[in-house]
Motif scaffolding. Structure first.
Motif, PDB file in Angstrom:
ATOM      1  N   ASP A  84       0.840  -1.192   0.000  1.00 30.15           N
ATOM      2  CA  ASP A  84       0.000   0.000   0.000  1.00 30.15           C
ATOM      3  C   ASP A  84       0.879   1.247   0.000  1.00 30.15           C
ATOM      4  N   PRO A  85       0.867   2.056  -1.080  1.00 27.31           N
ATOM      5  CA  PRO A  85       1.707   3.258  -1.129  1.00 27.31           C
ATOM      6  C   PRO A  85       1.350   4.293  -0.058  1.00 27.31           C
ATOM      7  N   ALA A  86       0.130   4.194   0.494  1.00 31.72           N
ATOM      8  CA  ALA A  86      -0.248   5.142   1.542  1.00 31.72           C
ATOM      9  C   ALA A  86       0.667   5.015   2.751  1.00 31.72           C
ATOM     10  N   ARG A  87       1.226   3.826   2.957  1.00 29.42           N
ATOM     11  CA  ARG A  87       2.179   3.644   4.053  1.00 29.42           C
ATOM     12  C   ARG A  87       3.423   4.511   3.836  1.00 29.42           C
ATOM     13  N   LEU A  88       3.921   4.543   2.617  1.00 23.08           N
ATOM     14  CA  LEU A  88       5.087   5.369   2.309  1.00 23.08           C
ATOM     15  C   LEU A  88       4.755   6.851   2.447  1.00 23.08           C
ATOM     16  N   HIS A  89       3.554   7.218   2.015  1.00 24.68           N
ATOM     17  CA  HIS A  89       3.132   8.615   2.158  1.00 24.68           C
ATOM     18  C   HIS A  89       3.103   9.022   3.625  1.00 24.68           C
ATOM     19  N   ALA A  90       2.589   8.140   4.499  1.00 26.08           N
ATOM     20  CA  ALA A  90       2.544   8.433   5.927  1.00 26.08           C
ATOM     21  C   ALA A  90       3.965   8.514   6.519  1.00 26.08           C
ATOM     22  N   ALA A  91       4.860   7.673   6.021  1.00 20.85           N
ATOM     23  CA  ALA A  91       6.250   7.726   6.500  1.00 20.85           C
ATOM     24  C   ALA A  91       6.897   9.054   6.140  1.00 20.85           C
ATOM     25  N   VAL A 113      17.879  12.820   8.247  1.00 22.61           N
ATOM     26  CA  VAL A 113      16.438  12.696   8.027  1.00 22.61           C
ATOM     27  C   VAL A 113      16.089  13.015   6.575  1.00 22.61           C
ATOM     28  N   GLU A 114      16.749  13.999   6.008  1.00 21.87           N
ATOM     29  CA  GLU A 114      16.480  14.324   4.603  1.00 21.87           C
ATOM     30  C   GLU A 114      16.919  13.184   3.686  1.00 21.87           C
ATOM     31  N   GLY A 115      18.043  12.533   4.022  1.00 24.00           N
ATOM     32  CA  GLY A 115      18.468  11.385   3.221  1.00 24.00           C
ATOM     33  C   GLY A 115      17.457  10.249   3.273  1.00 24.00           C
ATOM     34  N   ARG A 116      16.937   9.980   4.473  1.00 27.62           N
ATOM     35  CA  ARG A 116      15.914   8.931   4.614  1.00 27.62           C
ATOM     36  C   ARG A 116      14.644   9.303   3.869  1.00 27.62           C
ATOM     37  N   ARG A 117      14.278  10.578   3.904  1.00 24.08           N
ATOM     38  CA  ARG A 117      13.090  11.019   3.182  1.00 24.08           C
ATOM     39  C   ARG A 117      13.258  10.830   1.676  1.00 24.08           C
ATOM     40  N   ALA A 118      14.469  11.111   1.164  1.00 27.19           N
ATOM     41  CA  ALA A 118      14.718  10.932  -0.265  1.00 27.19           C
ATOM     42  C   ALA A 118      14.541   9.460  -0.672  1.00 27.19           C
ATOM     43  N   GLU A 119      14.991   8.539   0.176  1.00 29.30           N
ATOM     44  CA  GLU A 119      14.814   7.115  -0.122  1.00 29.30           C
ATOM     45  C   GLU A 119      13.330   6.753  -0.191  1.00 29.30           C
ATOM     46  N   LEU A 120      12.577   7.216   0.792  1.00 34.30           N
ATOM     47  CA  LEU A 120      11.144   6.897   0.826  1.00 34.30           C
ATOM     48  C   LEU A 120      10.404   7.555  -0.331  1.00 34.30           C
ATOM     49  N   TRP A 121      10.817   8.770  -0.689  1.00 35.59           N
ATOM     50  CA  TRP A 121      10.162   9.454  -1.806  1.00 35.59           C
ATOM     51  C   TRP A 121      10.396   8.707  -3.121  1.00 35.59           C
ATOM     52  N   ALA A 122      11.607   8.199  -3.317  1.00 35.61           N
ATOM     53  CA  ALA A 122      11.884   7.420  -4.525  1.00 35.61           C
ATOM     54  C   ALA A 122      11.028   6.150  -4.544  1.00 35.61           C
ATOM     55  N   MET A 123      10.889   5.496  -3.402  1.00 38.89           N
ATOM     56  CA  MET A 123      10.041   4.305  -3.323  1.00 38.89           C
ATOM     57  C   MET A 123       8.582   4.666  -3.608  1.00 38.89           C
ATOM     58  N   TYR A 124       8.127   5.798  -3.082  1.00 40.77           N
ATOM     59  CA  TYR A 124       6.733   6.203  -3.276  1.00 40.77           C
ATOM     60  C   TYR A 124       6.446   6.494  -4.752  1.00 40.77           C
ATOM     61  N   ARG A 125       7.366   7.176  -5.408  1.00 39.19           N
ATOM     62  CA  ARG A 125       7.177   7.462  -6.829  1.00 39.19           C
ATOM     63  C   ARG A 125       7.147   6.184  -7.648  1.00 39.19           C
ATOM     64  N   SER A 126       8.009   5.236  -7.302  1.00 40.14           N
ATOM     65  CA  SER A 126       8.021   3.967  -8.010  1.00 40.14           C
ATOM     66  C   SER A 126       6.737   3.187  -7.747  1.00 40.14           C
ATOM     67  N   ALA A 127       6.252   3.259  -6.507  1.00 43.29           N
ATOM     68  CA  ALA A 127       5.035   2.514  -6.163  1.00 43.29           C
ATOM     69  C   ALA A 127       3.808   3.120  -6.811  1.00 43.29           C
ATOM     70  N   SER A 128       3.868   4.402  -7.154  1.00 40.39           N
ATOM     71  CA  SER A 128       2.707   5.054  -7.759  1.00 40.39           C
ATOM     72  C   SER A 128       2.532   4.669  -9.223  1.00 40.39           C
ATOM     73  N   ALA A 129       3.549   4.054  -9.843  1.00 34.30           N
ATOM     74  CA  ALA A 129       3.451   3.617 -11.239  1.00 34.30           C
ATOM     75  C   ALA A 129       3.932   2.176 -11.344  1.00 34.30           C
ATOM     76  N   PRO A 130       3.205   1.235 -10.730  1.00 33.46           N
ATOM     77  CA  PRO A 130       3.685  -0.151 -10.705  1.00 33.46           C
ATOM     78  C   PRO A 130       3.660  -0.839 -12.055  1.00 33.46           C
ATOM     79  N   GLU A 131       2.901  -0.272 -13.039  1.00 38.17           N
ATOM     80  CA  GLU A 131       2.800  -0.968 -14.318  1.00 38.17           C
ATOM     81  C   GLU A 131       4.054  -0.811 -15.162  1.00 38.17           C
ATOM     82  N   GLY A 132       4.941   0.123 -14.799  1.00 35.75           N
ATOM     83  CA  GLY A 132       6.180   0.292 -15.553  1.00 35.75           C
ATOM     84  C   GLY A 132       5.975   1.111 -16.810  1.00 35.75           C
TER      85      GLY A 132
END
Length: 263
Positions: A84-91, A113-132
């Motif tokens: 669920d990408p909403a989990r990443l959004h909440a993080a 904290v900014e470095g960790r946020r960048a990792e989660l943001w990249a995951m969130y963007r990838s999760a928002s377009a799972p079809e590739g």
């Protein structure tokens, strides 16, 4: 007497801050226990309470970072389990809450904290377009005339170039007039009181020279800025005309099923 009053007033603030730290420590321990028992959302709720309980001063930034990062880690684990990408959004929101209250000069705590946020943001963007990536659309060129939007842009830029050119011309003419006035003032005989320096002691003449020189500098700056702006706008207008001519040769239609996208 004033020193005793100040110390008495500061004591409740320190006590209140320590109470918040103690409460946050208890809530954090309870959150760890909830997480160990498999209650992920319960642990997140307790860490959120711990985060809010901590004071916002500079010295408490590491403790607040620990709570925010704990929330982000548990939310990420929830995403990996549920998808669920909403989990990443909440993080990300938890880390943003921490960064929003951080002292602007606290680069040490911000970096991690900014470095960790960048990792989660990249995951969130990838999760928002799972079809590739999608297949490239078919391209169908269609003849048409000059691009209207590019023509309007070129006209607007050209008008701006004309105005800037007028400003540059006015500055140049003003500068020439000032030069003539300056020559006239300097050619006039000096009437100073000092026989050794009749020109330097002629205050009226020197003031006129100073004013004319200042006016000439303003005119030169106006002419220079106007000329640069006119040249830039003219070049942009020509570029817009060329772009309009190129785009006017063909209209690209991207067809995907029944959908037609024109650009």
């Amino acid at each position: 007497m004033s020193g005793e009053t100040h110390a008495t007033a500061a004591a409740p603030a320190r006590a209140g801050g320590q109470d918040g730290v103690d409460e946050a420590a208890e809530l954090s321990a309870a959150a760890q226990a909830r997480l160990a028992a498999g209650d992920r959302d319960g642990a997140i709720a307790l860490w959120q309470r711990a985060f809010r309980a901590l004071p916002g001063g500079f010295g408490y930034a590491p403790r607040r970072a620990t709570a925010a990062l704990a929330i982000a880690d548990v939310q990420e684990a929830g995403y990996r389990e549920t998808g669920d990408p909403a989990r990443l959004h909440a993080a990300i929101a938890a880390l943003d809450a921490y960064l929003g209250g951080l002292d602007p000069t606290d680069d040490e705590n911000r970096a991690g904290v900014e470095g960790r946020r960048a990792e989660l943001w990249a995951m969130y963007r990838s999760a928002s377009a799972p079809e590739g990536p999608r297949p490239a659309p078919k391209i169908e060129p269609v003849r048409r005339g000059f691009d209207r939007k590019a023509g309007l842009a070129a006209a607007g830029l050209g008008s701006g170039a004309v105005v800037a050119g007028v400003v540059a011309l006015a500055g140049g003419l003003t500068g020439l007039a000032v030069d003539e006035d300056l020559k006239s003032v300097t050619a006039r005989p000096c009437e100073g009181d000092d026989p050794l320096d009749p020109c330097g002691s002629d205050s009226a003449r020197e003031q006129q020279k100073t004013e004319l020189v200042a006016e000439g500098l303003r005119a030169n700056r106006m002419a220079l800025v106007g000329g640069i702006l006119a040249g830039t706008l003219l070049a942009a207008s020509v570029a817009a005309l060329l772009a309009g001519a190129i785009r006017g040769r063909a209209r690209v239609q991207a067809r995907a099923g029944q959908l037609v996208v024109r650009f």
